[in-house]
Scaffold this active site. Structure first.
Site, PDB file in Angstrom:
ATOM      1  N   HIS A   1      36.459  -1.016  70.264  1.00 48.33           N
ATOM      2  CA  HIS A   1      37.778  -0.570  70.753  1.00 48.33           C
ATOM      3  C   HIS A   1      38.486  -1.701  71.502  1.00 48.33           C
ATOM      4  O   HIS A   1      37.843  -2.567  72.105  1.00 48.33           O
ATOM      5  CB  HIS A   1      37.692   0.710  71.596  1.00 48.33           C
ATOM      6  CG  HIS A   1      37.095   0.557  72.947  1.00 48.33           C
ATOM      7  ND1 HIS A   1      36.222   1.484  73.482  1.00 48.33           N
ATOM      8  CD2 HIS A   1      37.228  -0.393  73.910  1.00 48.33           C
ATOM      9  CE1 HIS A   1      35.866   1.106  74.689  1.00 48.33           C
ATOM     10  NE2 HIS A   1      36.464  -0.032  74.978  1.00 48.33           N
TER      11      HIS A   1
ATOM     12  N   GLU B   1      40.371   3.646  70.146  1.00 47.43           N
ATOM     13  CA  GLU B   1      39.010   3.894  69.694  1.00 47.43           C
ATOM     14  C   GLU B   1      38.945   3.899  68.167  1.00 47.43           C
ATOM     15  O   GLU B   1      39.963   4.126  67.500  1.00 47.43           O
ATOM     16  CB  GLU B   1      38.560   5.272  70.216  1.00 47.43           C
ATOM     17  CG  GLU B   1      38.470   5.365  71.739  1.00 47.43           C
ATOM     18  CD  GLU B   1      37.138   4.844  72.285  1.00 47.43           C
ATOM     19  OE1 GLU B   1      36.538   3.932  71.679  1.00 47.43           O
ATOM     20  OE2 GLU B   1      36.699   5.359  73.326  1.00 47.43           O
TER      21      GLU B   1
ATOM     22  N   ASP C   1      45.712   0.051  79.900  1.00 51.73           N
ATOM     23  CA  ASP C   1      45.292   1.446  79.856  1.00 51.73           C
ATOM     24  C   ASP C   1      44.895   1.980  81.233  1.00 51.73           C
ATOM     25  O   ASP C   1      44.785   1.227  82.201  1.00 51.73           O
ATOM     26  CB  ASP C   1      44.134   1.615  78.857  1.00 51.73           C
ATOM     27  CG  ASP C   1      43.051   0.543  79.022  1.00 51.73           C
ATOM     28  OD1 ASP C   1      43.042  -0.154  80.055  1.00 51.73           O
ATOM     29  OD2 ASP C   1      42.226   0.403  78.120  1.00 51.73           O
TER      30      ASP C   1
ATOM     31  N   ASN D   1      31.935  -0.478  70.622  1.00 51.19           N
ATOM     32  CA  ASN D   1      32.286   0.097  69.320  1.00 51.19           C
ATOM     33  C   ASN D   1      33.532  -0.556  68.726  1.00 51.19           C
ATOM     34  O   ASN D   1      34.112  -0.058  67.775  1.00 51.19           O
ATOM     35  CB  ASN D   1      32.495   1.620  69.456  1.00 51.19           C
ATOM     36  CG  ASN D   1      33.647   1.965  70.401  1.00 51.19           C
ATOM     37  OD1 ASN D   1      34.345   1.079  70.908  1.00 51.19           O
ATOM     38  ND2 ASN D   1      33.857   3.240  70.644  1.00 51.19           N
TER      39      ASN D   1
END
Ligand code: F6R
Length: 240
Positions: free
Chosen positions: A138, A143, A67, A136
């Site tokens: 991801h 996400e 990414d 979280n």
């Protein structure tokens, strides 16, 4: 999922570097999937040393990064392009043309993602995909959402991720609110996934990962469905 629990971050990094080195020794033209963030830095450090001492060479290998922020200039020190140069590429012998990172400067981000996906299909599947994991859950910048994209795509970052990544920027307002990320498809096509998780603050997400349930609201849990995942986690991530 194979689980290796290590006493320290250093041990996690050494075990992970050994997995990558074994892969390159076995198949010098391996395709590696690489991650940024603080977790893989120790592994990159060890791999850099192995190349410097002549034990290892990436000269025939290819790499795809997961990414990149969007938009971001490549010469911004917080870009993943700059991160990879600093942590790995400038210290080792990859052929530059065989290192791929989504372009955070692209004028058309949707086209950039489509072209990245074409490259992944041309040179994939990835032999070993290195993954970190967000607080979280991801992976890459996939996400938590009701449904997840399979292909490389433009995504908005959650407030949780923007806050977590603000530590690298002078001010939280400088954290880009979008990213280009590989989707779950290329990650799942990888022959082997090396998932690295370190630090007590990741304990809640590790608990979810080991619970035996899967949810797109905690993307890392989906890795339980992949047939060849090695989790290397520091023991403090098991704290309840
Ligand atoms: C970065 C990436 C992210 C990170 C995750 C954990 O390329 O893919 O999913 O792996 O945000 O980041 P750290 O390692 O900084 O906790």
């Amino acid at each position: 999922m194979k689980k290796i629990i290590t006493k320290s971050y250093e041990e996690m990094s050494a075990v992970a570097a050994a997995v990558i080195a074994e892969q390159i020794w076995k198949k010098p033209d391996s395709v590696l999937g690489l991650a940024t963030g603080s977790t893989p830095i120790g592994m990159y450090d060890r791999l850099s040393t192995m190349v410097k001492t002549g034990e290892l060479s990436f000269s025939a290998a290819r790499a795809f990064n997961l990414d990149e922020y969007y938009p971001i200039k490549r010469d911004n020190p917080q870009s993943y392009y700059a991160f990879m140069n600093e942590q790995l590429f400038s210290n080792v012998d990859f052929v530059r043309e065989r290192t791929h990172i989504p372009n955070g400067e692209a004028s058309d981000p949707v086209l950039e993602c489509a072209e990245y996906e074409i490259l992944l299909n041309k040179y994939g599947p990835i032999d070993v995909q290195v993954l970190g994991c967000g607080l979280n859950g991801h992976i890459g910048f996939n996400e938590p959402e009701d449904s997840l994209d399979t292909l490389t795509h433009v995504t908005g970052l959650t407030q949780n991720t923007i806050s977590a990544n603000a530590r690298f920027f002078d001010d939280i307002s400088e954290v880009p609110d979008k990213a280009l990320t590989m989707g779950m498809g290329a990650i799942f096509k990888a022959r082997h996934i090396l998932l690295l998780i370190s630090g007590e603050n990741k304990a809640p997400v590790v608990k979810k990962l080991l619970e035996g349930r899967v949810s797109s609201l905690c993307p890392v849990t989906l890795l339980q469905l992949h047939s060849n995942v090695t989790l290397i986690a520091t023991e403090d991530t098991l704290a309840d």
